[in-house]
Design a protein around this motif. Structure first.
Motif, PDB file in Angstrom:
ATOM      1  N   HIS A 248       0.802  -1.220   0.000  1.00 20.78           N
ATOM      2  CA  HIS A 248       0.000   0.000   0.000  1.00 20.78           C
ATOM      3  C   HIS A 248       0.834   1.268   0.000  1.00 20.78           C
ATOM      4  N   ASP A 249       2.070   1.179   0.494  1.00 24.68           N
ATOM      5  CA  ASP A 249       2.924   2.354   0.605  1.00 24.68           C
ATOM      6  C   ASP A 249       4.014   2.420  -0.464  1.00 24.68           C
ATOM      7  N   GLY A 250       3.947   1.521  -1.434  1.00 28.39           N
ATOM      8  CA  GLY A 250       4.946   1.509  -2.496  1.00 28.39           C
ATOM      9  C   GLY A 250       6.148   0.649  -2.210  1.00 28.39           C
ATOM     10  N   LYS A 251       6.263   0.154  -0.979  1.00 34.23           N
ATOM     11  CA  LYS A 251       7.317  -0.784  -0.627  1.00 34.23           C
ATOM     12  C   LYS A 251       6.862  -2.192  -0.994  1.00 34.23           C
ATOM     13  N   PRO A 252       7.760  -3.180  -1.024  1.00 37.37           N
ATOM     14  CA  PRO A 252       7.353  -4.549  -1.366  1.00 37.37           C
ATOM     15  C   PRO A 252       6.228  -5.052  -0.472  1.00 37.37           C
ATOM     16  N   ALA A 253       5.245  -5.711  -1.076  1.00 38.08           N
ATOM     17  CA  ALA A 253       4.133  -6.266  -0.316  1.00 38.08           C
ATOM     18  C   ALA A 253       4.652  -7.293   0.674  1.00 38.08           C
ATOM     19  N   ALA A 254       4.137  -7.248   1.889  1.00 37.12           N
ATOM     20  CA  ALA A 254       4.649  -8.113   2.951  1.00 37.12           C
ATOM     21  C   ALA A 254       3.953  -9.453   3.032  1.00 37.12           C
ATOM     22  N   HIS A 255       2.775  -9.577   2.459  1.00 35.45           N
ATOM     23  CA  HIS A 255       2.020 -10.822   2.580  1.00 35.45           C
ATOM     24  C   HIS A 255       2.026 -11.602   1.267  1.00 35.45           C
ATOM     25  N   ALA A 256       1.868 -12.914   1.383  1.00 35.04           N
ATOM     26  CA  ALA A 256       1.854 -13.789   0.216  1.00 35.04           C
ATOM     27  C   ALA A 256       0.584 -13.571  -0.593  1.00 35.04           C
ATOM     28  N   ARG A 257       0.672 -13.827  -1.887  1.00 38.45           N
ATOM     29  CA  ARG A 257      -0.499 -13.628  -2.726  1.00 38.45           C
ATOM     30  C   ARG A 257      -1.504 -14.751  -2.574  1.00 38.45           C
ATOM     31  N   SER A 258      -2.764 -14.404  -2.779  1.00 34.42           N
ATOM     32  CA  SER A 258      -3.830 -15.397  -2.869  1.00 34.42           C
ATOM     33  C   SER A 258      -3.988 -15.759  -4.336  1.00 34.42           C
ATOM     34  N   MET A 259      -4.444 -16.966  -4.614  1.00 34.68           N
ATOM     35  CA  MET A 259      -4.601 -17.364  -6.006  1.00 34.68           C
ATOM     36  C   MET A 259      -5.631 -18.464  -6.142  1.00 34.68           C
ATOM     37  N   VAL A 260      -6.089 -18.636  -7.386  1.00 31.62           N
ATOM     38  CA  VAL A 260      -6.986 -19.736  -7.733  1.00 31.62           C
ATOM     39  C   VAL A 260      -6.423 -20.421  -8.968  1.00 31.62           C
ATOM     40  N   GLY A 261      -6.810 -21.664  -9.181  1.00 28.97           N
ATOM     41  CA  GLY A 261      -6.320 -22.387 -10.349  1.00 28.97           C
ATOM     42  C   GLY A 261      -4.895 -22.859 -10.166  1.00 28.97           C
ATOM     43  N   ASN A 262      -4.249 -23.180 -11.291  1.00 32.38           N
ATOM     44  CA  ASN A 262      -2.901 -23.734 -11.256  1.00 32.38           C
ATOM     45  C   ASN A 262      -1.837 -22.653 -11.479  1.00 32.38           C
ATOM     46  N   MET A 263      -0.708 -22.838 -10.853  1.00 29.18           N
ATOM     47  CA  MET A 263       0.453 -21.979 -11.106  1.00 29.18           C
ATOM     48  C   MET A 263       1.179 -22.513 -12.337  1.00 29.18           C
ATOM     49  N   ARG A 264       1.299 -21.672 -13.347  1.00 32.55           N
ATOM     50  CA  ARG A 264       1.942 -22.080 -14.597  1.00 32.55           C
ATOM     51  C   ARG A 264       3.345 -21.496 -14.703  1.00 32.55           C
ATOM     52  N   THR A 265       4.172 -22.116 -15.515  1.00 26.77           N
ATOM     53  CA  THR A 265       5.521 -21.611 -15.723  1.00 26.77           C
ATOM     54  C   THR A 265       5.528 -20.566 -16.840  1.00 26.77           C
ATOM     55  N   PRO A 266       6.467 -19.626 -16.801  1.00 27.15           N
ATOM     56  CA  PRO A 266       6.550 -18.643 -17.880  1.00 27.15           C
ATOM     57  C   PRO A 266       6.885 -19.290 -19.230  1.00 27.15           C
ATOM     58  N   GLU A 267       7.637 -20.385 -19.195  1.00 25.15           N
ATOM     59  CA  GLU A 267       7.977 -21.076 -20.446  1.00 25.15           C
ATOM     60  C   GLU A 267       6.728 -21.641 -21.113  1.00 25.15           C
ATOM     61  N   TRP A 268       5.845 -22.212 -20.305  1.00 20.23           N
ATOM     62  CA  TRP A 268       4.569 -22.722 -20.824  1.00 20.23           C
ATOM     63  C   TRP A 268       3.772 -21.594 -21.469  1.00 20.23           C
ATOM     64  N   MET A 269       3.716 -20.457 -20.793  1.00 19.51           N
ATOM     65  CA  MET A 269       2.956 -19.328 -21.311  1.00 19.51           C
ATOM     66  C   MET A 269       3.563 -18.772 -22.591  1.00 19.51           C
ATOM     67  N   ALA A 270       4.884 -18.689 -22.651  1.00 23.17           N
ATOM     68  CA  ALA A 270       5.556 -18.163 -23.838  1.00 23.17           C
ATOM     69  C   ALA A 270       5.235 -19.003 -25.065  1.00 23.17           C
ATOM     70  N   GLU A 271       5.214 -20.314 -24.909  1.00 24.35           N
ATOM     71  CA  GLU A 271       4.854 -21.195 -26.022  1.00 24.35           C
ATOM     72  C   GLU A 271       3.429 -20.941 -26.478  1.00 24.35           C
ATOM     73  N   GLN A 272       2.527 -20.774 -25.517  1.00 20.09           N
ATOM     74  CA  GLN A 272       1.126 -20.501 -25.846  1.00 20.09           C
ATOM     75  C   GLN A 272       0.991 -19.183 -26.615  1.00 20.09           C
ATOM     76  N   VAL A 273       1.736 -18.174 -26.199  1.00 23.86           N
ATOM     77  CA  VAL A 273       1.649 -16.861 -26.830  1.00 23.86           C
ATOM     78  C   VAL A 273       2.085 -16.913 -28.290  1.00 23.86           C
ATOM     79  N   PHE A 274       3.232 -17.500 -28.563  1.00 23.08           N
ATOM     80  CA  PHE A 274       3.719 -17.529 -29.942  1.00 23.08           C
ATOM     81  C   PHE A 274       2.892 -18.459 -30.820  1.00 23.08           C
ATOM     82  N   ASP A 275       2.360 -19.511 -30.246  1.00 22.98           N
ATOM     83  CA  ASP A 275       1.475 -20.387 -31.004  1.00 22.98           C
ATOM     84  C   ASP A 275       0.213 -19.627 -31.411  1.00 22.98           C
TER      85      ASP A 275
END
Length: 263
Positions: A193-220
Motif C-alpha cells: 500500500h505504501d509503495g514498498k514490497p508487499a509483505a504478505h503472500a499472494r492469494s490465487m486460484v487455479g494452477n500456477m503455470r511456468t513462464p515457459e509454458w505461457m511463452a509457447e502458448q503466446v507464440f502459437d
C-alpha cells in the motif's frame, strides 16, 4: 529475418518470451531497465548466435526514452513484432493504498504499452507486423487487493481492442494474451500500500503455470493469427461467471481471497 522487441525481457515471462522468439528464428531485441541482468541474458543468447540478439536499456515509463528508441529501431533494421510484456502489480486494499502506487501501476501497465505501440506504429505499418500485449485475467474480472492492477489491465484491453479495428487496414495484427497465475517475479516484486514490497503472500486460484509454458502458448496463438488468448480455462470460466452471475462471483471471490481483507 523478422525482428521482435520485448519489454521486461530480462526476467520472468519476458525472458521466456525472448528465448522462445530466438528459438523460432527471430532477431530478438531485449529491452529492460535492469541493465546488469539484461547484459547476462544477451550473452546467453549471443553464445548461440550473436547476430540475432541485441539489447536496449529502457524504462518504459520514460517518454523521452521511447522517443529515442524509434529512430534506433529504424537504424537497426526496423521492427516486425512488438511485445509489451513489462508489468507491475500491487497487493493492497484500495482504501489503504497511496495514490502514487496506483499511478505507478497505471504508468507501467497501461501508459507504457500504449505510448510505445503508438510510437512504433510507423515501423509496424511498414513491415505489416504485429503487437502482442501481455494482459491479465485480472483485467476481465475483479480481484480483491488488486484494484489498481485490475483497472490498468482492463484499460489495456479496451485500448487495444479499439486500436485493432483502427490498424487492421494496415495489415497490423494485435494479440491480447490473458494469463492468470504465473511463477514470475511480477508477484514477488508486488508493491504494498505504501509503495514498498508487499509483505504478505499472494492469494490465487487455479494452477500456477511456468513462464515457459505461457511463452509457447503466446507464440502459437500469434502464429495462428488469433486475436485473444485465454490459456487457463479455469480462470476463463471465472471471468464468464463474473459476467453472467456477478453476485455469485463476488461471494466466491470474497471467500477465496478473504485473507486480503485482513491486510
Amino acid at each position: 529475418m523478422k525482428t521482435v522487441l520485448i519489454t521486461g525481457a530480462a526476467s520472468g515471462l519476458g525472458w521466456a518470451l525472448s528465448q522462445q522468439a530466438f528459438a523460432l528464428g527471430y532477431r530478438v531485441i531485449l529491452a529492460d531497465m535492469n541493465e546488469v541482468l539484461l547484459e547476462a541474458r544477451v550473452e546467453a543468447l549471443a553464445a548461440r548466435d550473436a547476430e540475432r540478439v541485441t539489447s536496449r536499456g529502457l524504462d518504459v515509463t520514460n517518454s523521452d526514452a521511447i522517443t529515442l528508441l524509434v529512430p534506433w529501431l529504424e537504424k537497426h533494421g526496423g521492427l516486425d513484432l512488438l511485445i509489451n510484456n513489462a508489468g507491475i502489480t500491487h497487493r493492497s486494499l484500495a482504501e489503504k493504498t497511496a495514490m502514487s502506487v496506483f499511478q505507478k501501476v497505471m504508468a507501467v501497465d497501461w501508459q507504457a504499452p500504449v505510448e510505445l505501440s503508438v510510437a512504433c506504429l510507423p515501423l509496424l505499418k511498414k513491415s505489416r507486423g504485429g503487437i502482442i500485449n501481455i494482459g491479465s485475467m485480472a483485467g476481465w474480472m475483479p480481484v480483491l487487493g488488486r484494484a489498481g492492477y485490475c483497472s490498468a489491465k482492463s484499460a489495456l484491453g479496451q485500448f487495444f481492442e479499439v486500436m485493432r479495428g483502427e490498424v487492421s487496414r494496415y495489415g497490423i495484427h494485435i494479440l491480447m494474451a490473458y494469463p492468470s497465475f504465473l511463477d514470475t517475479p511480477i508477484e514477488k516484486n508486488a508493491l504494498g500500500h505504501d509503495g514498498k514490497p508487499a509483505a504478505h503472500a499472494r492469494s490465487m486460484v487455479g494452477n500456477m503455470r511456468t513462464p515457459e509454458w505461457m511463452a509457447e502458448q503466446v507464440f502459437d496463438a500469434y502464429g495462428k493469427g488469433r486475436k485473444r488468448l485465454f490459456p487457463d480455462r479455469f480462470t476463463w470460466f471465472a471471468s464468464v461467471l463474473w459476467r453472467v452471475a456477478p453476485d455469485l462471483y463476488q461471494r466466491l471471490m470474497l471467500r477465496k481471497f478473504a485473507s486480503e481483507l485482513e491486510q
